[in-house]
Motif scaffolding. Structure first.
Motif, PDB file in Angstrom:
ATOM      1  N   ALA A 182      39.758  30.217  27.266  1.00 48.00           N
ATOM      2  CA  ALA A 182      38.547  29.491  27.671  1.00 48.00           C
ATOM      3  C   ALA A 182      38.432  29.369  29.185  1.00 48.00           C
ATOM      4  O   ALA A 182      37.336  29.411  29.747  1.00 48.00           O
ATOM      5  N   ASN A 183      39.564  29.191  29.864  1.00 49.40           N
ATOM      6  CA  ASN A 183      39.567  29.069  31.315  1.00 49.40           C
ATOM      7  C   ASN A 183      40.115  30.370  31.904  1.00 49.40           C
ATOM      8  O   ASN A 183      41.281  30.461  32.275  1.00 49.40           O
ATOM      9  N   ASN A 184      39.262  31.374  31.990  1.00 44.89           N
ATOM     10  CA  ASN A 184      39.690  32.700  32.407  1.00 44.89           C
ATOM     11  C   ASN A 184      40.345  32.649  33.782  1.00 44.89           C
ATOM     12  O   ASN A 184      39.740  32.219  34.768  1.00 44.89           O
ATOM     13  N   LEU A 185      41.599  33.105  33.841  1.00 43.18           N
ATOM     14  CA  LEU A 185      42.381  32.992  35.070  1.00 43.18           C
ATOM     15  C   LEU A 185      41.787  33.809  36.210  1.00 43.18           C
ATOM     16  O   LEU A 185      41.693  33.327  37.346  1.00 43.18           O
ATOM     17  N   LEU A 186      41.373  35.039  35.936  1.00 44.02           N
ATOM     18  CA  LEU A 186      40.823  35.868  37.003  1.00 44.02           C
ATOM     19  C   LEU A 186      39.545  35.277  37.583  1.00 44.02           C
ATOM     20  O   LEU A 186      39.324  35.299  38.795  1.00 44.02           O
ATOM     21  N   GLN A 187      38.705  34.738  36.710  1.00 45.79           N
ATOM     22  CA  GLN A 187      37.475  34.124  37.194  1.00 45.79           C
ATOM     23  C   GLN A 187      37.793  32.891  38.042  1.00 45.79           C
ATOM     24  O   GLN A 187      37.187  32.675  39.086  1.00 45.79           O
ATOM     25  N   ALA A 188      38.757  32.097  37.569  1.00 47.77           N
ATOM     26  CA  ALA A 188      39.164  30.912  38.332  1.00 47.77           C
ATOM     27  C   ALA A 188      39.751  31.310  39.685  1.00 47.77           C
ATOM     28  O   ALA A 188      39.498  30.649  40.701  1.00 47.77           O
TER      29      ALA A 188
END
Length: 314
Positions: free
Chosen positions: A129-135
């Motif tokens: 849910a909390n995409n690491l790359l996007q974050a």
């Protein structure tokens, strides 16, 4: 959950380092598993040169997002391993370029199937849910707009400024006025008789003839001073200081702007000041920022004065 998971953003560097270490450790095991002699820390340079074929040192630093010294250190290591080689740019013989060696090109060909499996494996890990790359993209964007240290200093200054009050001198400020100014004068200069005269009786020296003294309060604690001595249409700004423990927090800027506004309230047409180029270099930079300009050195009472500045009030 350990202590660093509980403290949240305070431990972000520790947690990112821990995560990076885990990926690097497992990446090294994957290369070993495939019989490849390769260190994960080499990947940014090897991959960048694989894609770009050849780059200058500065260009390479920018491509991989590393500081120049870190890039140089890695390049030296890779050169010892026979994986990169320097050469001169055909168009500019002074420019040092780097490229992969034939050994490295063969190694890349061997690693490409492994990289594809590594990519798929990593995507499984971050597919949540909390995409690491996007974050990470969002975080890097924020850091590009304003660095961690710069952001910290700005927020610290904002908090300090909110807690600072600039007030008119009251008799209870007499000791603080003396102590704060004696501290900075004795730190860099000789305390002259004129200093003792002004510090011991500031009300007579500054206020009696229609001048002013401003005090910077942090909470209820005096942390800065600045005074104006009136001489007709001209006021002399002096005894501007901030306590050593509170320097670097832009309190001098607040005091400077406040004292100029006070000079206007007094109806002055000009503000002058005397300073010392060597001992008060930071102060002189502040005065210039406030609009003061250097004028011929005349009419001073202090041995340490070697520059006079003035600000004409509109």
């Amino acid at each position: 959950m350990n202590i660093f998971n509980e403290v949240g953003a305070l431990a972000i560097s520790t947690r990112l380092q821990r995560l990076s270490d885990q990926f690097r450790k497992d990446g090294a095991l994957i290369y070993q598993h495939n019989g490849i002699n390769f260190e994960p820390k080499w990947f940014p340079i090897i991959y960048a040169l694989h894609v770009k074929q050849a780059l200058g040192i500065m260009e390479l630093s920018e491509e991989i997002g590393y500081a120049h010294p870190s890039t140089i250190s890695l390049l030296k290591e890779l050169e010892r391993e026979g994986l990169v080689e320097p050469f001169k740019d055909d168009r500019d013989g002074r420019k040092r370029m780097v490229r992969l060696t034939k050994k490295a090109q063969k190694l890349v060909a061997q690693m490409q199937p492994v990289w594809e499996k590594l990519r798929k494996t990593a995507e499984h890990i971050i597919d949540n849910a909390n995409n690491l790359l996007q974050a990470m993209d969002e975080t890097e964007y924020q850091l590009k707009k304003e660095g961690f240290f710069e952001r910290y200093k700005r927020m610290e200054n904002e908090e300090t400024n909110a807690a600072i009050r600039i007030v008119d001198y009251q008799p209870e400020h007499a000791q603080a006025f003396y102590d704060l100014n004696y501290a900075w004068i004795s730190e860099s200069y000789e305390v002259e008789p004129e200093d003792e005269k002004t510090l011991s009786d500031p009300e007579t020296y500054y206020l009696k003839d229609g001048g002013a003294i401003l005090i910077a309060l942090y909470g209820d604690e005096p942390v800065g001073t600045c005074a104006l001595k009136r001489n007709g249409d001209v006021v002399e700004m002096s005894k501007m200081t901030v306590s050593k423990s509170m320097r670097g927090k832009k309190i001098g800027d607040l005091l400077g702007n406040a004292v100029i506004e006070k000079a206007r309230e007094l109806g002055a047409g000009k503000v002058i000041l005397y300073s010392n180029r060597k001992g008060s270099a930071a102060g002189i930079n502040l005065y210039k920022k406030l609009g003061f300009v250097e004028v011929p050195l005349t009419g001073h009472n202090f041995k340490r004065a070697d520059i006079k500045m003035e600000l004409v009030l509109g």
